[in-house]
Write a protein that holds these residues in place. Structure first.
Motif, PDB file in Angstrom:
ATOM      1  N   LYS A   1       0.853  -1.190   0.000  1.00 50.44           N
ATOM      2  CA  LYS A   1       0.000   0.000   0.000  1.00 50.44           C
ATOM      3  C   LYS A   1       0.894   1.247   0.000  1.00 50.44           C
ATOM      4  CE  LYS A   1      -3.419  -2.875   0.670  1.00 50.44           C
ATOM      5  NZ  LYS A   1      -2.605  -4.100   0.810  1.00 50.44           N
ATOM      6  N   PRO A   2       0.386   2.372  -0.516  1.00 54.75           N
ATOM      7  CA  PRO A   2       1.226   3.581  -0.579  1.00 54.75           C
ATOM      8  C   PRO A   2       1.854   3.962   0.757  1.00 54.75           C
ATOM      9  CG  PRO A   2      -0.757   3.895  -1.877  1.00 54.75           C
ATOM     10  CD  PRO A   2      -0.929   2.581  -1.168  1.00 54.75           C
TER      11      PRO A   2
ATOM     12  N   GLY B   1       6.946  -4.810   3.208  1.00 53.84           N
ATOM     13  CA  GLY B   1       7.380  -3.489   2.779  1.00 53.84           C
ATOM     14  C   GLY B   1       8.280  -3.503   1.566  1.00 53.84           C
ATOM     15  N   THR B   2       8.498  -4.678   0.957  1.00 52.49           N
ATOM     16  CA  THR B   2       9.334  -4.708  -0.238  1.00 52.49           C
ATOM     17  C   THR B   2       8.638  -3.986  -1.385  1.00 52.49           C
ATOM     18  OG1 THR B   2      10.517  -6.107  -1.825  1.00 52.49           O
ATOM     19  CG2 THR B   2       8.417  -6.940  -1.011  1.00 52.49           C
TER      20      THR B   2
ATOM     21  N   GLU C   1       2.425   4.565  -7.500  1.00 46.87           N
ATOM     22  CA  GLU C   1       1.554   3.916  -8.483  1.00 46.87           C
ATOM     23  C   GLU C   1       2.335   2.923  -9.339  1.00 46.87           C
ATOM     24  OE1 GLU C   1      -0.376   6.904 -10.765  1.00 46.87           O
ATOM     25  OE2 GLU C   1      -1.603   7.643  -9.096  1.00 46.87           O
ATOM     26  N   VAL C   2       3.561   3.293  -9.710  1.00 47.18           N
ATOM     27  CA  VAL C   2       4.388   2.406 -10.531  1.00 47.18           C
ATOM     28  C   VAL C   2       4.728   1.131  -9.762  1.00 47.18           C
ATOM     29  CG1 VAL C   2       6.675   2.138 -11.569  1.00 47.18           C
ATOM     30  CG2 VAL C   2       5.341   4.199 -12.011  1.00 47.18           C
ATOM     31  N   ILE C   3       5.119   1.275  -8.501  1.00 47.17           N
ATOM     32  CA  ILE C   3       5.453   0.105  -7.676  1.00 47.17           C
ATOM     33  C   ILE C   3       4.255  -0.828  -7.574  1.00 47.17           C
ATOM     34  CG2 ILE C   3       6.014  -0.653  -5.332  1.00 47.17           C
ATOM     35  CD1 ILE C   3       7.590   2.002  -5.036  1.00 47.17           C
TER      36      ILE C   3
ATOM     37  N   THR D   1       1.299  -5.750  -9.001  1.00 42.42           N
ATOM     38  CA  THR D   1       0.024  -6.331  -9.438  1.00 42.42           C
ATOM     39  C   THR D   1       0.196  -7.097 -10.742  1.00 42.42           C
ATOM     40  OG1 THR D   1      -1.187  -4.519  -8.373  1.00 42.42           O
ATOM     41  CG2 THR D   1      -2.369  -5.812 -10.029  1.00 42.42           C
ATOM     42  N   SER D   2       0.890  -6.489 -11.692  1.00 42.92           N
ATOM     43  CA  SER D   2       1.095  -7.129 -12.992  1.00 42.92           C
ATOM     44  C   SER D   2       1.894  -8.422 -12.859  1.00 42.92           C
ATOM     45  CB  SER D   2       1.814  -6.158 -13.929  1.00 42.92           C
ATOM     46  OG  SER D   2       2.152  -6.780 -15.144  1.00 42.92           O
ATOM     47  N   SER D   3       2.940  -8.399 -12.028  1.00 46.04           N
ATOM     48  CA  SER D   3       3.777  -9.594 -11.880  1.00 46.04           C
ATOM     49  C   SER D   3       3.014 -10.725 -11.198  1.00 46.04           C
ATOM     50  CB  SER D   3       5.053  -9.263 -11.103  1.00 46.04           C
ATOM     51  OG  SER D   3       4.765  -8.785  -9.802  1.00 46.04           O
ATOM     52  N   LEU D   4       2.126 -10.396 -10.265  1.00 49.44           N
ATOM     53  CA  LEU D   4       1.303 -11.425  -9.623  1.00 49.44           C
ATOM     54  C   LEU D   4       0.251 -11.952 -10.592  1.00 49.44           C
ATOM     55  CD1 LEU D   4       0.484 -13.065  -7.168  1.00 49.44           C
ATOM     56  CD2 LEU D   4      -0.816 -11.082  -6.342  1.00 49.44           C
ATOM     57  N   ASP D   5      -0.340 -11.047 -11.376  1.00 51.92           N
ATOM     58  CA  ASP D   5      -1.344 -11.462 -12.362  1.00 51.92           C
ATOM     59  C   ASP D   5      -0.780 -12.470 -13.355  1.00 51.92           C
ATOM     60  OD1 ASP D   5      -3.450 -10.025 -11.361  1.00 51.92           O
ATOM     61  OD2 ASP D   5      -3.298  -8.375 -12.800  1.00 51.92           O
TER      62      ASP D   5
END
Length: 287
Positions: free
Chosen positions: A85-86, A176-177, A121-123, A128-132
């Motif tokens: 989370k941010p 926190g990574t 947002e980039v992180i 999200t993309s890598s998990l998807d």
């Protein structure tokens, strides 16, 4: 309902005591409400019932909007639990961005709230993309693996950190990574799942170092071994890449850059699509 029909279900009993989990108990109660029949209370039958429900949600098919929504709900639960989370992004990450800017000759930059939000947002998008990539692949017809081993894979990668090239291993993923989830290497994954499946099918086991790792049933160790040993760069690839830089033009499609890095354990954050796009917006990129 026979849990013994899927020998690899035993892995989930051995490794996680999955039959005692709240999710498995809830699945058994749900089955009884729907059918009027109780799930047998032996551990493997309870796990089999849970995996049957999990299979329906993980493999929705293209023509089943309800099942697709179920898969999206699974993703939502995982995002909420495992995507940073941010407010969890450590200040050290932003300090590192300032240091990189100085090293690149941009001087001392100020990371104001707007820039902080953009970096965050980039992180989040890259995680999200890598998990998807893992979930979508395992939910696709291209991944015809036992449900127990799909579950084991997803549960494992959720706790894997960035690949350590010097130690040839995946450390525990730290809270926190800012790093994405591990690269998906389909060939290495297939090798690992096939070996574990054969182990539970009581078929011939491999010999040597991998056989010892197989006894640990540690996905991270097996996957790291497979990436290093099963899918090394060929001599032709090494020869072609020797001393050659590949240029990716500013503002070009980021996916060729992403695909050139994924599956190679580079450890580069540029292997994430959003990060690659951000780099290319800033200028040409060389690999």
């Amino acid at each position: 309902m026979e849990g013994s029909e899927n020998p690899s279900n035993q892995l989930l009993k051995n490794k996680y005591d999955l039959h005692k989990s709240k999710g498995v108990e809830a699945a058994a109660l749900g089955h009884q409400r729907r059918t009027g029949e109780r799930v047998p209370q032996d551990p493997l039958s309870k796990i089999e019932n849970f995996l049957s429900l999990w299979h329906e949600r993980l493999t929705p098919g293209e023509d089943n909007p309800k099942a697709r929504r179920n898969l999206d709900r699974i993703k939502g639960v995982l995002y909420n639990r495992y995507i940073i989370k941010p407010n969890e992004i450590p200040e050290g990450y932003f300090e590192n961005q300032r240091r990189l800017a100085r090293e690149q000759g941009h001087g001392d930059i100020e990371i104001d709230p707007r820039m902080r939000a953009q970096l965050s947002e980039v992180i989040i998008a890259d995680q999200t993309s890598s998990l998807d990539k893992w979930i979508d692949y395992l939910a696709s017809p291209d991944a015809p693996y036992p449900d127990a081993l799909k579950y084991w894979t997803i549960r494992s990668i959720l706790n894997m950190g960035e690949y350590d090239k010097e130690r040839h291993m995946y450390p525990q993923r730290s809270k926190g990574t800012t790093k994405p989830f591990p690269d998906l290497n389909r060939e290495a994954l297939a090798y690992v799942i096939d070996a574990v499946d054969k182990k539970y099918q009581e078929q011939k086991h491999p010999d040597g170092e991998f056989a010892k790792l197989l006894q640990t049933e540690n996905f991270g160790k097996l996957y790291a071994w497979a990436i290093e040993k099963v899918t090394p760069a060929s001599e032709e690839e090494l020869s072609a890449a020797n001393g050659k830089w590949i240029k990716y033009d500013q503002d070009s499609d980021p996916m060729p850059l992403v695909e050139s890095l994924q599956g190679h354990g580079t450890g580069w954050c540029t292997a994430g699509e959003s990060t690659a796009r951000a780099h290319l917006q800033g200028g040409d990129f060389y690999v």
